[in-house]
Design an enzyme around this catalytic site. Structure first.
Site, mmCIF file in Angstrom:
data_model
loop_
_atom_site.group_PDB
_atom_site.id
_atom_site.type_symbol
_atom_site.label_atom_id
_atom_site.label_comp_id
_atom_site.label_asym_id
_atom_site.label_seq_id
_atom_site.Cartn_x
_atom_site.Cartn_y
_atom_site.Cartn_z
ATOM 1 C CG ASN A 149 63.689 87.576 4.120
ATOM 2 O OD1 ASN A 149 64.564 87.616 4.988
ATOM 3 N ND2 ASN A 149 62.904 88.613 3.884
ATOM 4 C CG HIS A 150 66.536 90.822 2.360
ATOM 5 N ND1 HIS A 150 66.288 92.054 1.797
ATOM 6 C CD2 HIS A 150 65.741 90.765 3.459
ATOM 7 C CE1 HIS A 150 65.401 92.711 2.518
ATOM 8 N NE2 HIS A 150 65.058 91.949 3.536
ATOM 9 C CG ASP A 154 68.084 88.507 5.299
ATOM 10 O OD1 ASP A 154 67.945 87.812 4.279
ATOM 11 O OD2 ASP A 154 67.118 89.022 5.900
ATOM 12 C CG HIS A 168 69.971 93.437 5.838
ATOM 13 N ND1 HIS A 168 69.003 93.146 4.908
ATOM 14 C CD2 HIS A 168 69.528 92.931 7.012
ATOM 15 C CE1 HIS A 168 68.014 92.491 5.483
ATOM 16 N NE2 HIS A 168 68.305 92.335 6.771
ATOM 17 C CG HIS A 200 66.498 84.296 7.949
ATOM 18 N ND1 HIS A 200 67.454 85.192 8.377
ATOM 19 C CD2 HIS A 200 65.662 85.015 7.162
ATOM 20 C CE1 HIS A 200 67.217 86.377 7.860
ATOM 21 N NE2 HIS A 200 66.118 86.298 7.114
ATOM 22 C CG HIS A 250 63.010 87.315 9.037
ATOM 23 N ND1 HIS A 250 63.249 87.917 7.832
ATOM 24 C CD2 HIS A 250 61.683 87.482 9.275
ATOM 25 C CE1 HIS A 250 62.126 88.423 7.349
ATOM 26 N NE2 HIS A 250 61.164 88.179 8.212
ATOM 27 C CG HIS A 264 65.893 93.675 11.024
ATOM 28 N ND1 HIS A 264 66.257 94.621 10.082
ATOM 29 C CD2 HIS A 264 65.992 92.476 10.398
ATOM 30 C CE1 HIS A 264 66.548 94.015 8.941
ATOM 31 N NE2 HIS A 264 66.383 92.709 9.105
#
Length: 718
Positions: free
Chosen positions: A128-129, A60, A22, A217, A245, A247
């Site tokens: 997905n981010h 991500d 991230h 993911h 995915h 966390h």
């Protein structure tokens, strides 16, 4: 394999595993803005220190789909600093790279590019981010791939069928098949698995000699009926699954008792939410693969900001205060202050001897004030810890327990509206709203202002009459009956007739009012600026009047004979119709249809473990293989058709850099058995043609022939 030289010999793959970095999360925050960049640098340093063969990222990498220039600059700088150099690469790619890296104009692994000097290749799927968007389906990883810094793989360009082709690697005698699948909406991927539309390809030659590693993911925990991917959907020939995915750090491999493979969940390297799952100590994994043996060593991250979370239920402190106690709010605030102070003291003790750990921790106190208590001013409370915590604005989170629904005792006076409020749309998909889509199209394209309202009213009346005939009264029965009623009409002629009936009602109502659809080009000029009744404008003609400079057009109508404006609403459309189903029951005998048509209408509690103790895991032997049912030249591999004689695994949970590889070997034997789909009885398998290598490729070794395996199909769950 007790000595370090044996562990890191020329036949052993060393892979650094990380997910959900991230980059760019809260990058504008004065305190936490650099957290993600600092942790990425620690991960890359760890890879270089341990001299890994390559880095595997589980999605991500970026927090935003369109990362900022600062974020991209930091990422490119660190990848160039730690992943480029003169260190030779010790493994080869054997598969067809045009298939593995099909999203770039440079379809080969970056370390084989003659213009680049790569010392540590990085392989990554998208999450997905940072998922692909736009007409060309590009994502931020494609920028890094085009620049030669990251090898982006696992991108499926089809929405109808997914074929996962592995990257085949070899180092010495060890053969590794790396599978990857980038993030796909969970509901869609779930349906594709159920419909047998996901296929995993396997090497055609020496299948029992390959170590199969898969990175994915998706949601692992169940967030809804189809909003996750069960582990049973994955093929059972896999050896290890790296799950991104999620966390929460659950990096210790866990064994799936049905599929008999192992799953590791590294978790995120930065806390993006103040939830219990993020409070688990963050780790990355150092995976060693030698032949069919593997060893996973977890490495704690030292630059991650500390995070402590605690729950307080005020009802449990009745010996100190009650809702009727004088100055109870002040006493509750003092209790919360003591709890936050305790967590800060604990954070300070753990930070001793760890200079890389950020000074200010993240603190979250969740206060359950059910039972008549009142919340205090959190802003004033947070001012006391501005200089001590990294998140002073959201330290306290007030919540209340959900109240239990009252039992239905009076079946005559049931409020069906309340019962339907939470159950009517559960599990609803976009494709289920066929009628609504048609009504919206009529509203937009043809200016049928009453199309949506008439469709809802029409279907509500039909549903109410159906429930009245069926005589259902309980919440569960109503929910079940509505679902059956809806499914019975889906994609049928009756559904088309109902949509047409509702649209015809809207048109008839408009004709009764005498209004005509408004030209979209003139709708802006005919818009009313007030809710009060106003004099409608005459219809437009080709000329412009001379008498004034108003907004009226043409000479076709006298002021004394106005027509209703195109955007005005009738008295009926200004009133809101909110009727319960019981009211419909009482008035059903007195209602009459607006038209002569009489079309029928059928119808967890979480435990946080911060310890790094060793937890040995061993694989039990598999059941004896089933007899082969086919003598075809290729094998159909699936999650239900393969059986293996034995597997074994050892991993190191210690925080030391030294670890030993398990001496227990893994031996696999595969049989040819047809896959049968539990969710679709009678489904037949139709394998497509096997992959063909690129015969003209001369730059790299001849690719190993890859053949098709059966599409991943699930067993019936639970």
């Amino acid at each position: 394999m007790s000595s370090e030289n044996t562990i890191d010999d020329e036949d052993t793959f060393k892979i650094l595993i990380a997910t959900d970095i991230h980059l760019g999360y809260l990058e504008k925050d004065a305190i936490r803005g650099n957290d993600s960049f600092t942790t990425l640098e620690e991960i890359l340093k760890c890879a270089k220190t341990n001299q890994v063969d390559f880095i595997l990222l589980g999605g991500d990498l970026f927090h935003d789909n369109k990362p900022s220039r600062r974020c991209l600059h930091h990422c490119i700088t660190m990848l160039r600093q730690y992943c480029m150099g003169d260190t030779p690469i010790q493994f080869n790619i054997l598969s067809d790279q045009n298939v593995n890296f099909n999203t770039t104009k440079f379809p080969w692994v970056n370390y084989q590019d003659e213009n680049l000097n790569i010392s540590i290749p990085a392989f990554s799927i998208h999450g997905n981010h940072d998922d692909p968007t736009g007409a060309e389906g590009l994502c931020a990883l494609d920028l890094l791939s085009a620049s030669g810094l990251v090898n982006h793989f696992g991108h499926s360009q089809s929405v109808e069928r997914i074929e996962i082709s592995p990257i085949l690697m070899q180092k010495g005698k060890t053969k590794l098949a790396l599978f990857g699948l980038g993030s796909i909406p969970d509901e869609r991927l779930y349906r594709m698995f159920v419909n047998n539309q996901v296929t995993m390809l396997r090497p055609k030659e020496d299948q029992d000699e390959w170590f199969n590693l898969f990175t994915i993911h998706q949601n692992r925990s169940k967030h809804g009926p189809t909003n996750y991917i069960p582990e049973q959907f994955l093929d059972d020939f896999l050896d290890l699954v790296v799950w991104g995915h999620e966390h929460e750090c659950l990096i210790a491999p866990t064994r799936n008792e049905q599929q008999l493979f192992y799953v590791t969940q590294p978790g995120s390297s930065v806390a993006t939410s103040l939830s219990p799952g993020e409070a688990t100590k963050k780790h990355i994994g150092l995976l060693r693969v030698n032949g069919r043996k593997m060893n996973l060593q977890k490495i704690p991250l030292k630059t991650v900001r500390q995070f402590f979370i605690q729950d307080v239920v005020l009802a449990d402190y009745q010996d100190q205060f009650t809702p009727d106690t004088p100055q109870v709010t002040k006493k509750v605030e003092n209790l919360c202050y003591a709890k936050v102070t305790e967590m800060l003291e604990e954070a300070e003790r753990e930070r001793l001897g760890c200079p890389l750990t950020p000074e200010k921790p993240l603190i979250r106190l969740r206060v359950d004030y059910s039972g008549g208590f009142e919340a205090f001013n959190t802003s004033r409370f947070s001012q006391k810890f501005v200089e001590r915590v990294a998140n002073p604005k959201d330290i306290i989170h007030f919540l209340r327990r959900r109240e239990q629904k009252e039992d239905i005792k009076d079946e005559v006076n049931v409020d069906y509206g309340k019962l339907l409020k939470t159950t009517a749309v559960e599990g609803l998909r976009v494709e289920d709203l066929k009628g609504m889509g048609k009504a919206i199209q009529e509203f937009v394209d043809k200016d049928e202002k009453d199309a949506i309202e008439e469709l809802i009213t029409y279907q509500l009346e039909k549903t109410q009459r159906h429930l009245q005939v069926r005589g259902v009264t309980t919440e569960q029965d109503i929910d079940t009956e509505i679902r059956l009623f809806r499914d019975s009409k889906k994609n049928t002629t009756e559904e088309e007739n109902e949509i047409s009936e509702a649209i015809n009602r809207a048109k008839a109502l408009r004709l009764e009012r005498g209004s005509e659809p408004v030209d979209p080009d003139l709708s802006g000029e005919l818009a009313l600026d007030s809710d009060e009744d106003s004099v409608p404008l005459p219809p437009p003609t080709r000329g412009r009047g001379r008498g004034g400079r108003g907004r009226g057009r043409g000479r076709g109508a006298a002021p004394s004979e106005p027509k209703p404006a195109g955007r005005s609403r009738s008295q009926k459309s200004l009133t809101t119709q909110s009727r319960s189903i019981m009211q419909a029951f009482q008035a059903s005998s007195q209602r009459s249809s607006r038209t002569s048509s009489t079309t029928s209408y059928k119808d967890v509690e979480m435990t946080i473990d911060d310890s790094d103790d060793d937890i040995p895991v061993k694989k039990a032997s598999r059941p004896p293989p089933r007899p082969a049912s086919s003598s075809s030249s290729f094998t159909k591999n699936s999650s239900q058709s393969q059986s293996q004689s034995s597997k074994g695994i050892a991993f190191d949970d210690s925080d030391d850099d030294e670890s030993t590889m398990s001496k227990q070997k893994l031996y696999f034997s595969f049989t040819e058995c047809p896959r049968h789909l539990a969710f679709s009885p009678g489904h037949s398998q139709h394998p497509s043609s096997p992959l063909q290598p690129d015969a003209n490729e001369k730059r790299y070794p001849q690719p190993v022939t890859v053949m098709e395996a059966s599409a991943g199909s699930p067993e019936a769950l639970g």
